[in-house]
Design an enzyme around this catalytic site. Structure first.
Site, PDB file in Angstrom:
ATOM      1  N   PRO A   2      43.272  37.324  36.826  1.00  0.00           N
ATOM      2  CA  PRO A   2      42.621  38.467  35.591  1.00  0.00           C
ATOM      3  C   PRO A   2      41.192  38.381  35.223  1.00  0.00           C
ATOM      4  O   PRO A   2      40.681  37.234  35.086  1.00  0.00           O
ATOM      5  CB  PRO A   2      43.379  37.559  34.406  1.00  0.00           C
ATOM      6  CG  PRO A   2      44.738  36.965  34.942  1.00  0.00           C
ATOM      7  CD  PRO A   2      43.900  36.372  36.361  1.00  0.00           C
ATOM      8  N   GLU A   3      40.632  39.494  35.356  1.00  0.00           N
ATOM      9  CA  GLU A   3      39.216  39.778  34.980  1.00  0.00           C
ATOM     10  C   GLU A   3      39.177  40.252  33.587  1.00  0.00           C
ATOM     11  O   GLU A   3      40.183  40.323  32.924  1.00  0.00           O
ATOM     12  CB  GLU A   3      38.469  40.661  36.052  1.00  0.00           C
ATOM     13  CG  GLU A   3      38.750  39.927  37.380  1.00  0.00           C
ATOM     14  CD  GLU A   3      38.332  40.776  38.539  1.00  0.00           C
ATOM     15  OE1 GLU A   3      37.224  41.660  38.394  1.00  0.00           O
ATOM     16  OE2 GLU A   3      38.676  40.771  39.619  1.00  0.00           O
ATOM     17  N   LYS A  60      35.949  35.902  30.529  1.00  0.00           N
ATOM     18  CA  LYS A  60      37.690  35.980  31.049  1.00  0.00           C
ATOM     19  C   LYS A  60      38.534  34.768  30.236  1.00  0.00           C
ATOM     20  O   LYS A  60      39.513  34.633  30.517  1.00  0.00           O
ATOM     21  CB  LYS A  60      37.615  35.615  32.442  1.00  0.00           C
ATOM     22  CG  LYS A  60      36.910  36.431  33.399  1.00  0.00           C
ATOM     23  CD  LYS A  60      36.936  35.965  34.849  1.00  0.00           C
ATOM     24  CE  LYS A  60      35.797  36.970  35.647  1.00  0.00           C
ATOM     25  NZ  LYS A  60      35.922  36.323  37.084  1.00  0.00           N
ATOM     26  N   HIS A  93      58.289  27.824  35.483  1.00  0.00           N
ATOM     27  CA  HIS A  93      56.878  27.794  35.607  1.00  0.00           C
ATOM     28  C   HIS A  93      55.962  27.781  34.269  1.00  0.00           C
ATOM     29  O   HIS A  93      54.944  28.084  33.936  1.00  0.00           O
ATOM     30  CB  HIS A  93      56.168  28.977  36.412  1.00  0.00           C
ATOM     31  CG  HIS A  93      56.757  29.120  37.958  1.00  0.00           C
ATOM     32  ND1 HIS A  93      56.556  28.131  38.698  1.00  0.00           N
ATOM     33  CD2 HIS A  93      57.434  30.015  38.327  1.00  0.00           C
ATOM     34  CE1 HIS A  93      57.116  28.116  39.888  1.00  0.00           C
ATOM     35  NE2 HIS A  93      57.578  29.350  39.802  1.00  0.00           N
ATOM     36  N   ARG A 112      50.503  28.918  39.594  1.00  0.00           N
ATOM     37  CA  ARG A 112      49.756  28.013  40.357  1.00  0.00           C
ATOM     38  C   ARG A 112      49.289  26.933  39.445  1.00  0.00           C
ATOM     39  O   ARG A 112      48.636  25.886  40.360  1.00  0.00           O
ATOM     40  CB  ARG A 112      48.548  28.980  40.607  1.00  0.00           C
ATOM     41  CG  ARG A 112      49.068  30.085  41.332  1.00  0.00           C
ATOM     42  CD  ARG A 112      49.158  30.055  42.996  1.00  0.00           C
ATOM     43  NE  ARG A 112      48.149  29.461  43.847  1.00  0.00           N
ATOM     44  CZ  ARG A 112      47.400  30.396  44.244  1.00  0.00           C
ATOM     45  NH1 ARG A 112      47.246  31.584  44.093  1.00  0.00           N
ATOM     46  NH2 ARG A 112      46.350  29.751  44.991  1.00  0.00           N
ATOM     47  N   ARG A 264      34.451  35.350  49.549  1.00  0.00           N
ATOM     48  CA  ARG A 264      35.263  36.017  48.934  1.00  0.00           C
ATOM     49  C   ARG A 264      35.550  37.398  49.614  1.00  0.00           C
ATOM     50  O   ARG A 264      34.482  37.865  50.209  1.00  0.00           O
ATOM     51  CB  ARG A 264      34.950  36.426  47.671  1.00  0.00           C
ATOM     52  CG  ARG A 264      34.377  35.352  46.310  1.00  0.00           C
ATOM     53  CD  ARG A 264      35.630  34.591  46.100  1.00  0.00           C
ATOM     54  NE  ARG A 264      36.396  35.209  45.179  1.00  0.00           N
ATOM     55  CZ  ARG A 264      36.334  35.299  43.977  1.00  0.00           C
ATOM     56  NH1 ARG A 264      35.226  34.863  43.282  1.00  0.00           N
ATOM     57  NH2 ARG A 264      37.367  35.828  43.243  1.00  0.00           N
TER      58      ARG A 264
END
Length: 276
Positions: A2-3, A60, A93, A112, A264
Site C-alpha cells: 500500500p502506498e 505510508k 492470518h 506476509r 524494483r
C-alpha cells in the site's frame, strides 16, 4: 505494498469505524509485529482502557491516536485493518486483535507478516523512528519544485531510486513512481542531477496530480488491497504503465517495456521516456 493513496483510504474508512471505541483487551498472536515496546505483553497492558480518538497518516504509516498513546502502524505488503463482531470466525492470518467494550473487534490481518506496530506516548512519535526522518507530504506547502530541485541536483542516483526514498518525500512506491515518471516523460534510469528545472517541475506536478487522483479513486487494487470497509480501489483502471509490459503505450502506441531499477520492477515507454 500500500502506498499513500491506499493508506489514506484505509485511514478514512478506519476512522469512521473505530473512533470513540474503547479498548478492553488486545490479543497478539504474532509478537514480532510489535516493535515498540519490545514485549507484546507490555503493548497489550498499555492499551487496555484507552479510547481511540482519531486516526492520522504520515506517509505510508497509519497513526492511531488513543487517550495517552499513538500506535504507529506500517502495513508493508499485505497488512489490513478490518472491523469484526466478537462472534465472527477469526481468520488464520489475523495477528493482532483489539477488543472493544462494545463487543466489536479490530483485526490486523497480514498474510506476509511484514507489518509493524510501534507504540509511543503522545507527542513523541514524530521525533523518533520510524517517523523522524521522513520527508514532506506531497500535498503540503513544504513540497515545491524548488525543494525537489535543491535535493535532486545533489545526487547522481537514478531518479526512480530517489523518488522511492521516503526521506525526500513520502508516499510514493513502485506503482506511483512508474506512473509519475511516465506522466513526466522522464526515463526511470536518468540520473537525478541531470534533470532540468522544467523536468523537475513536471515531476512535481505529476506527483501531486497522480496521488490526488488515486486517493479520490480509492487507491489501486493490484493484488489484494482493500480498505477497512472491504472495498477495493479503482485507480488501477487508469494506470498507464505499471504492470503493462508488452502492451501499447496509451500516448504513442509503442510497446511498453520492463526493466529493473534499484531492485524494483520498472515499467516505462522507451519513446515517451527517452534515456537521454
Amino acid at each position: 505494498m500500500p502506498e499513500l493513496p491506499e493508506v489514506e483510504n484505509v485511514r478514512r474508512t478506519l476512522e469512521n469505524l473505530v473512533t470513540g471505541k474503547t479498548i478492553e483487551d488486545v490479543i497478539v498472536t504474532y509478537p514480532k509485529i510489535v516493535k515498540r515496546p519490545d514485549d507484546a505483553k507490555i503493548f497489550k497492558e498499555m492499551l487496555k482502557g484507552e479510547t481511540i480518538e482519531n486516526i492520522k497518516r504520515r506517509g505510508k504509516f497509519l497513526l492511531l491516536y488513543v487517550t495517552n498513546y499513538v500506535i504507529v502502524s506500517h502495513l508493508r505488503m499485505e497488512g489490513k485493518f478490518l472491523l469484526h463482531q466478537e462472534d465472527e470466525p477469526i481468520d488464520k492470518h489475523t495477528h493482532v486483535r483489539f477488543l472493544f467494550t462494545d463487543g466489536t473487534e479490530l483485526h490486523y490481518k497480514d498474510v506476509r507478516k511484514f507489518g509493524t506496530m510501534h507504540l509511543f506516548k503522545k507527542g513523541e512519535e514524530m521525533n523518533q523512528m520510524p517517523l523522524a526522518d521522513l520527508g514532506p507530504e506531497p500535498f503540503d506547502a513544504e513540497l515545491t519544485p524548488q525543494y525537489l530541485q535543491e535535493r535532486l541536483q545533489k545526487t547522481n542516483r537514478k531518479i526512480k531510486v530517489v523518488l522511492l526514498d521516503q526521506r525526500l518525500l513520502v508516499g510514493l512506491g513502485n506503482i506511483y513512481v512508474d506512473e509519475v515518471l511516465f506522466r513526466s516523460q522522464i526515463h526511470p534510469e536518468r540520473e537525478a542531477s541531470s534533470l532540468t528545472a522544467e523536468e523537475i517541475e513536471r515531476i512535481y506536478e505529476a506527483t501531486v496530480t497522480t496521488l490526488g487522483e488515486a486517493v479520490k479513486r480509492g487507491g489501486s487494487t493490484i493484488r489484494t488491497y482493500i480498505n477497512s470497509q472491504g472495498q477495493i480501489g479503482s485507480f488501477q483502471e487508469l494506470l498507464n504503465v505499471y504492470g503493462k509490459k508488452g502492451e501499447p503505450c496509451v500516448t504513442c502506441g509503442t510497446i511498453l517495456e520492463k526493466t529493473v531499477v534499484g531492485g524494483r520492477g520498472t515499467h516505462y515507454c522507451p519513446i515517451c521516456q527517452p534515456r537521454i
